[in-house]
Design an enzyme around this catalytic site. Structure first.
Site, PDB file in Angstrom:
ATOM      1  N   HIS A  48       0.804  -1.222   0.000  1.00 22.14           N
ATOM      2  CA  HIS A  48       0.000   0.000   0.000  1.00 22.14           C
ATOM      3  C   HIS A  48       0.840   1.278   0.000  1.00 22.14           C
ATOM      4  O   HIS A  48       0.274   2.371  -0.028  1.00 22.14           O
ATOM      5  CB  HIS A  48      -0.932   0.018   1.218  1.00 22.14           C
ATOM      6  CG  HIS A  48      -1.975  -1.054   1.193  1.00 22.14           C
ATOM      7  ND1 HIS A  48      -2.886  -1.200   0.172  1.00 22.14           N
ATOM      8  CD2 HIS A  48      -2.258  -2.044   2.078  1.00 22.14           C
ATOM      9  CE1 HIS A  48      -3.683  -2.224   0.420  1.00 22.14           C
ATOM     10  NE2 HIS A  48      -3.326  -2.760   1.564  1.00 22.14           N
ATOM     11  N   GLU A 138      -4.981 -11.689   8.673  1.00 18.82           N
ATOM     12  CA  GLU A 138      -5.921 -10.615   8.368  1.00 18.82           C
ATOM     13  C   GLU A 138      -7.146 -11.133   7.618  1.00 18.82           C
ATOM     14  O   GLU A 138      -7.889 -10.353   7.030  1.00 18.82           O
ATOM     15  CB  GLU A 138      -5.223  -9.517   7.564  1.00 18.82           C
ATOM     16  CG  GLU A 138      -4.522 -10.003   6.308  1.00 18.82           C
ATOM     17  CD  GLU A 138      -3.769  -8.890   5.586  1.00 18.82           C
ATOM     18  OE1 GLU A 138      -3.913  -7.712   5.975  1.00 18.82           O
ATOM     19  OE2 GLU A 138      -3.056  -9.212   4.624  1.00 18.82           O
TER      20      GLU A 138
END
Length: 244
Positions: A48, A138
């Site tokens: 990201h 996650e």
């Protein structure tokens, strides 16, 4: 301050926390500035963040020269995406989107040379023969298989991504915050009981200290882009207040 992946691995094995910073901003100067704070490690975020893969050798070298350990969050858990940062100077990887224990084994194999794994020889810059291998928890599937993930041979740690985990578990929103917090605490406790280093992604020192108090040893203190924005906002507000 840790100076190599060996130091981090040793300190985690002793149950001692290591404190690091997360970098979304590009450039070797950014890496050096973060490392000079005294951080034990700096994680360069390829998933990201704004750093390009081709810039990794310079960024990793700058972090290392300033006395910290360069780690990389890979773009994906794909074999090539896991191995490439290791060829470009990373001393370890934090791998996102790992589904379960079988997937974690594939990640470990991508980081180890034969006969322990299938990593290809072709390192261009720095790097490590035995890099740190940390997988992210996650996804609901990884959480369901957590005990098996923690037992994967060759795994150096697990790292919880609260944002994506909250989406996967449908625990988003302020009203579900306490439920999510209980899940995070449970993961830290289970990893600790298994003797596996664990971290929870934090955006502030206060959050990081809370996770460390519960037993997290991979302690991410802050994200550079967030800290920069907060500091600039604070100083701008002070200046405008003083000027009336």
């Amino acid at each position: 301050m840790a100076t190599s992946e060996v130091d981090l691995r040793r300190r985690w094995s002793e149950g001692r926390p290591c404190h690091g910073l997360w970098s979304q901003l590009p450039g070797a100067v950014t890496g050096e500035v973060l490392a000079r704070t005294g951080a034990d490690f700096v994680v360069v975020d390829l998933q990201h963040g704004a750093t390009a893969e081709a810039d990794l050798p310079g960024v990793a070298a700058a972090i290392t020269a300033a006395g910290s350990v360069p780690l990389v969050r890979t773009r994906s858990p794909a074999f090539a995406d896991v191995g490439r940062p290791l060829d470009l100077g990373a001393r370890g990887v934090i791998v996102p989107n790992v589904r379960d224990a079988d997937h974690a084994r594939e990640v470990v194999a991508a980081c180890r040379y034969a006969p322990a794994g299938g990593r290809s020889i072709g390192r261009l810059s720095g790097g490590a023969d035995q890099p740190l291998v940390i997988v992210m928890v996650e996804a609901a599937t990884a959480l369901d298989d957590l005990d098996a993930v923690l037992a994967v041979e060759g795994l150096d740690g697990v790292y919880v991504g609260p944002g994506d985990l909250s989406l996967s578990l449908q625990l988003t929103g302020e009203e579900r915050r306490e439920e999510l917090r209980a899940v995070l605490s449970s993961i830290v406790a289970r990893a600790g009981a298994a003797g596996v280093p664990v971290g929870v992604h934090a955006r502030s020192g206060e959050e990081a200290a809370g996770h460390a108090a519960e037993g997290a040893t991979i302690v991410t203190v802050a994200v550079d882009a967030v800290v920069l924005g907060e500091a600039a906002t604070h100083h701008l507000g002070v200046a405008r207040g003083r000027s009336g």
